[in-house]
Design an enzyme around this catalytic site. Sequence first.
Site, short mmCIF file in Angstrom:
data_model
loop_
_atom_site.label_atom_id
_atom_site.label_comp_id
_atom_site.label_asym_id
_atom_site.label_seq_id
_atom_site.Cartn_x
_atom_site.Cartn_y
_atom_site.Cartn_z
N LEU A 1 0.82 -1.21 0.00
CA LEU A 1 0.00 0.00 0.00
C LEU A 1 0.85 1.26 0.00
O LEU A 1 0.44 2.29 -0.51
CB LEU A 1 -0.94 0.01 1.22
CG LEU A 1 -2.00 -1.09 1.25
CD1 LEU A 1 -2.77 -1.04 2.56
CD2 LEU A 1 -2.96 -0.94 0.07
N GLY A 2 2.02 1.18 0.61
CA GLY A 2 2.88 2.37 0.62
C GLY A 2 3.90 2.29 1.73
O GLY A 2 3.96 1.33 2.50
N GLY B 1 5.23 4.28 5.03
CA GLY B 1 4.96 5.30 6.02
C GLY B 1 6.22 5.75 6.70
O GLY B 1 7.33 5.32 6.37
N ASN B 2 6.06 6.64 7.72
CA ASN B 2 7.21 7.15 8.44
C ASN B 2 7.94 6.05 9.19
O ASN B 2 9.12 6.19 9.51
CB ASN B 2 6.77 8.23 9.45
CG ASN B 2 6.41 9.52 8.76
OD1 ASN B 2 6.90 9.81 7.67
ND2 ASN B 2 5.57 10.32 9.39
N GLY C 1 7.74 2.46 8.39
CA GLY C 1 7.89 1.17 7.74
C GLY C 1 7.10 1.06 6.46
O GLY C 1 6.75 2.05 5.84
N VAL D 1 3.69 -0.65 4.48
CA VAL D 1 2.34 -1.10 4.78
C VAL D 1 1.85 -1.99 3.64
O VAL D 1 1.96 -1.64 2.47
CB VAL D 1 1.39 0.10 4.96
CG1 VAL D 1 -0.02 -0.38 5.33
CG2 VAL D 1 1.92 1.04 6.04
N ASP E 1 1.80 15.37 13.53
CA ASP E 1 2.06 15.21 12.10
C ASP E 1 0.75 15.12 11.32
O ASP E 1 0.61 14.28 10.42
CB ASP E 1 2.92 13.96 11.86
CG ASP E 1 3.68 14.03 10.54
OD1 ASP E 1 3.78 15.13 9.97
OD2 ASP E 1 4.18 12.98 10.09
#
Length: 326
Positions: free
Chosen positions: A62-63, A65-66, A68, A70, A179
């Site tokens: 999925l992408g 993130g800050n 790790g 996903v 954030d």
Amino acid sequence: MMVLVKDRRNLNLRLPLPEGHQRRPAFPLPLSLSSVSSTGTSNLSSSAAGASFSDFKTLEVLGHGNSGTVYKVENKRTAAVYALKVVHGDSDPTVRRQIFREMEILRRTTDSPFVVRCHGIFEKPGGDISILMEYMESGTLDSILKTTGSFSETSLVHVARHVLNGLSYLHAHKIVHRDIKPSNLLVNRSMEVKIADFGVSRIMTRTLDPCNSYVGTCAYMSPERFDPETYGANYDGYAGDIWSLALTLMELYLGHLPFLLPGQKPDWATLMCAICFGDPPRLPDEASDEFRSFIGCCLHKESSKRWTAAQLLTHPFVNKDSGLDK
């Protein structure tokens, strides 16, 4: 003739590091789930309770993130779909600290429908950490903005209402997100907006515990985060989330970051100077009076003058009929 010499204040001009997307670990597919054991799974939902990781199969990435990578995963027995956030045991120590901080916060935030839900936390013997989370089908507000273009005021009433409910819940539990931005606000198929990614969040031990470290994303950071000496006196630590929310709503409305011109690429020094020395950004004249008033309540440079999340939930803008909450 006398010359008045004014002491020159030393402004803290340390810049936060840019988003480390090039430094984030990218894990190849397929991801092996069979050897993972659960830990601290008292917060598993009924749909995930009793499941082992051998019951899941990886569908796609999925992408990043800050903290790790996903994955989208599916329970092979129930066909339920989840998001799985994975951080390897040999990751950068900063990333490891962020994921442990996120785990601590996720264990506290399972009761709000406005925060992405954690279904379980798992560790492998080698130190890999996996967090099984609610899958948000429609992606992030950032991805929607890039796909469909700017948001209408009607849509932003809906977004503001949901995010403020989430922030009100977090702040009541003495959690500052730090954030808030479009890429950390997720949307499901029912168009519910939920707060995600607690990698830089902080659990406050005292109401006035200062929260002025250089974390989060520069473009959404409040003046006191850059220059606490000038703007941070007596602020309550939660006001930075309100500033970030206002800039997020403005970006979704304008289609670009408020401190930049359309198409202009972010420059960290330029953004910092604009935030610290310039006036707060304003909405164009075509925006409604209620929307402009709402943004004004959020973007006081003196943090103690900003409305709280609970106060903003009473603002006329948030209580307009969005037609999306029915």
